[in-house]
Design an enzyme around this catalytic site. Sequence first.
Site, PDB file in Angstrom:
ATOM      1  N   HIS A  44     -90.360 126.951  14.757  1.00 57.50           N
ATOM      2  CA  HIS A  44     -90.864 125.584  14.739  1.00 57.50           C
ATOM      3  C   HIS A  44     -91.371 125.233  13.331  1.00 57.50           C
ATOM      4  O   HIS A  44     -92.413 125.705  12.906  1.00 57.50           O
ATOM      5  CB  HIS A  44     -91.997 125.451  15.762  1.00 57.50           C
ATOM      6  CG  HIS A  44     -92.446 124.041  16.001  1.00 57.50           C
ATOM      7  ND1 HIS A  44     -92.077 122.989  15.187  1.00 57.50           N
ATOM      8  CD2 HIS A  44     -93.235 123.512  16.968  1.00 57.50           C
ATOM      9  CE1 HIS A  44     -92.630 121.879  15.642  1.00 57.50           C
ATOM     10  NE2 HIS A  44     -93.326 122.166  16.723  1.00 57.50           N
ATOM     11  N   LYS A 100     -84.982 125.506  18.283  1.00 54.31           N
ATOM     12  CA  LYS A 100     -86.162 126.259  17.819  1.00 54.31           C
ATOM     13  C   LYS A 100     -86.087 127.729  18.235  1.00 54.31           C
ATOM     14  O   LYS A 100     -86.789 128.558  17.668  1.00 54.31           O
ATOM     15  CB  LYS A 100     -87.448 125.628  18.356  1.00 54.31           C
ATOM     16  CG  LYS A 100     -87.800 124.302  17.670  1.00 54.31           C
ATOM     17  CD  LYS A 100     -89.187 123.817  18.073  1.00 54.31           C
ATOM     18  CE  LYS A 100     -89.548 122.487  17.418  1.00 54.31           C
ATOM     19  NZ  LYS A 100     -88.862 121.323  18.027  1.00 54.31           N
ATOM     20  N   GLU A 105     -91.625 118.565  29.139  1.00 55.58           N
ATOM     21  CA  GLU A 105     -90.467 117.883  28.554  1.00 55.58           C
ATOM     22  C   GLU A 105     -89.272 117.903  29.509  1.00 55.58           C
ATOM     23  O   GLU A 105     -88.591 116.884  29.690  1.00 55.58           O
ATOM     24  CB  GLU A 105     -90.085 118.539  27.221  1.00 55.58           C
ATOM     25  CG  GLU A 105     -88.915 117.838  26.530  1.00 55.58           C
ATOM     26  CD  GLU A 105     -88.538 118.460  25.189  1.00 55.58           C
ATOM     27  OE1 GLU A 105     -88.984 119.594  24.904  1.00 55.58           O
ATOM     28  OE2 GLU A 105     -87.804 117.801  24.438  1.00 55.58           O
ATOM     29  N   CYS A 163     -95.580 117.156  14.322  1.00 56.98           N
ATOM     30  CA  CYS A 163     -94.234 117.687  14.539  1.00 56.98           C
ATOM     31  C   CYS A 163     -93.221 116.599  14.853  1.00 56.98           C
ATOM     32  O   CYS A 163     -92.027 116.877  14.977  1.00 56.98           O
ATOM     33  CB  CYS A 163     -94.286 118.747  15.633  1.00 56.98           C
ATOM     34  SG  CYS A 163     -95.541 119.979  15.254  1.00 56.98           S
ATOM     35  N   HIS A 170     -87.394 118.956  22.036  1.00 50.92           N
ATOM     36  CA  HIS A 170     -88.502 119.489  21.250  1.00 50.92           C
ATOM     37  C   HIS A 170     -88.596 120.990  21.533  1.00 50.92           C
ATOM     38  O   HIS A 170     -88.710 121.787  20.609  1.00 50.92           O
ATOM     39  CB  HIS A 170     -89.802 118.769  21.612  1.00 50.92           C
ATOM     40  CG  HIS A 170     -90.976 119.244  20.818  1.00 50.92           C
ATOM     41  ND1 HIS A 170     -91.023 119.153  19.446  1.00 50.92           N
ATOM     42  CD2 HIS A 170     -92.142 119.839  21.195  1.00 50.92           C
ATOM     43  CE1 HIS A 170     -92.167 119.664  19.016  1.00 50.92           C
ATOM     44  NE2 HIS A 170     -92.859 120.094  20.043  1.00 50.92           N
ATOM     45  N   PHE A 179     -98.778 117.539  17.699  1.00 52.31           N
ATOM     46  CA  PHE A 179    -100.199 117.630  18.011  1.00 52.31           C
ATOM     47  C   PHE A 179    -100.794 116.229  17.882  1.00 52.31           C
ATOM     48  O   PHE A 179    -100.387 115.441  17.033  1.00 52.31           O
ATOM     49  CB  PHE A 179    -100.912 118.536  16.997  1.00 52.31           C
ATOM     50  CG  PHE A 179    -100.759 120.011  17.279  1.00 52.31           C
ATOM     51  CD1 PHE A 179    -100.329 120.487  18.499  1.00 52.31           C
ATOM     52  CD2 PHE A 179    -101.073 120.935  16.291  1.00 52.31           C
ATOM     53  CE1 PHE A 179    -100.215 121.846  18.749  1.00 52.31           C
ATOM     54  CE2 PHE A 179    -100.959 122.300  16.525  1.00 52.31           C
ATOM     55  CZ  PHE A 179    -100.528 122.756  17.753  1.00 52.31           C
TER      56      PHE A 179
END
Lengths: 80, 411
Positions: free
Chosen positions: B340, B335, B317, B166, B306, B399
């Site tokens: 996403h 998002k 985050e 991502c 993110h 990931f």
Amino acid sequence: MSGIEARVSDILTQRFGIPAGLIAEGQPLNKLGIDSLVAVELTLVLRKALGVAVEPGEITSDHTPAEIAELVAAKGASVQ
Amino acid sequence: MSRAAALRDIAVTGLGVVSPAGLDVAENWQRVLTGTSTAATDTELAGLPVDFSCRIPGFDPAAHFAPGEVWKLDRATQLALVAARQAVADAGLDPATWDGARVGVVIGTSMGGIGSLEREARTMLEEGPGWISPLVWVMSPVNMLAAQIGMDLGARGPNLVTATACASGPTAVGLGRELLASGACDIVIAGGADAPVTPMTMAGLAQMGALSTRTDDPATASRPFDAGRDGMVVAEAAGMLVLERAADAQARRAAVWATVLGFGSSADAYHASAPDPSGRGVEQAVRAALSDAGLTPGEVDHVNAHGSSTPLNDVTEAAVLRRVLGDRPLVTSTKGVTGHALGAAGAIETVYTALALRHGLVPPTANCDSPDPAVDIDVVAQAPRRAPLEVATTNSFGFGGQNGVLVLARA
């Protein structure tokens, strides 16, 4: 145009997006935007659609639609 | 400013985006500013434990590709090509006349042509090897996203794919910037594309526990930084940017959306899917990006986070943002609107960040109705917030713990 040839032409138009007018010119597949990879794909599609034992490599991008129709007809393809 | 430093100022001269929020840049910006989710029940996922996603409504491949070409392009590649063409046109560049050898392409993706691969895998099992399409090797591999753009636009320079899950989009922009700074290219098309909403990938993510399970109300499922968040919603999208050295852009009097000042990359080196709860890797990427840009943390006005809407990411985050940047920046996660889009997410968010800088407007985080009390930052929600924005960062974490952070400045 034989029934088989019309069927091949139909597949080239419906499945591969080749304009019917271009197919009617009788040029080989490589002039229709069909390269060697797509010729293999065409082989698989014809095998399924017409029930004939045509193998990858037998149809190449140098063949014209009429030659392909002849080839699959020789292998027993028929249209009702 | 030294010559070396000047070469590292990279202008964004073109934007392109195809996402659940719209089919072009204007549609996307309008929808993102509404702060309303695009998630909906997905008939292709019927019967799966999570049966909703963020799809692109009204995307018609036949409007963009000849009938003889369209079936040879995986959906991810179709999206990539359309967004790339948009970006090049927006930059006022003409592929018919540019020196293609000086044009690079760097595209990020997580899954590439996974839909085509999944279809052929089914053919392999159900019908056997004699029925496999040779096109599987054209439609599935991740490198084909960049390769097809190169062919479509006659871009013959470095042609690369970044795969940092991502974080792939910012990684592509960061690498594209290096190609310009080093002089390897004069123009770089950089971005990301993914079409990962397939039965297999969605089943796998559901098994992983990564997805929101709000099947009864998908539109409320992606809720970054909200106390009730329970996982991400997967989307399909492509976002592209045309990058040029700022001096070159100025010389040809190109309109500039924003300037890319810095990029930071790091690895958590912690876990295959979960973020390191200490936030160490994320903090390292944020600090590296700021250092690359020659800026201090106090200069950041806006962060496109993110913000994946997973319980763990958002709190980790937020803690890093608070620790490094304080409570000054206006933070959003788009998002909430788009879902996403994995390898495309960071690319479309870079586009949104450039737009935020240009318009002095921070889009609201959709569904952030009751902010998590553990989130101690200024999350913009409910309505867009207008503010003079000079510097913004965009965060993307993948990931595997691969992190990418870009720093952009108002042009």
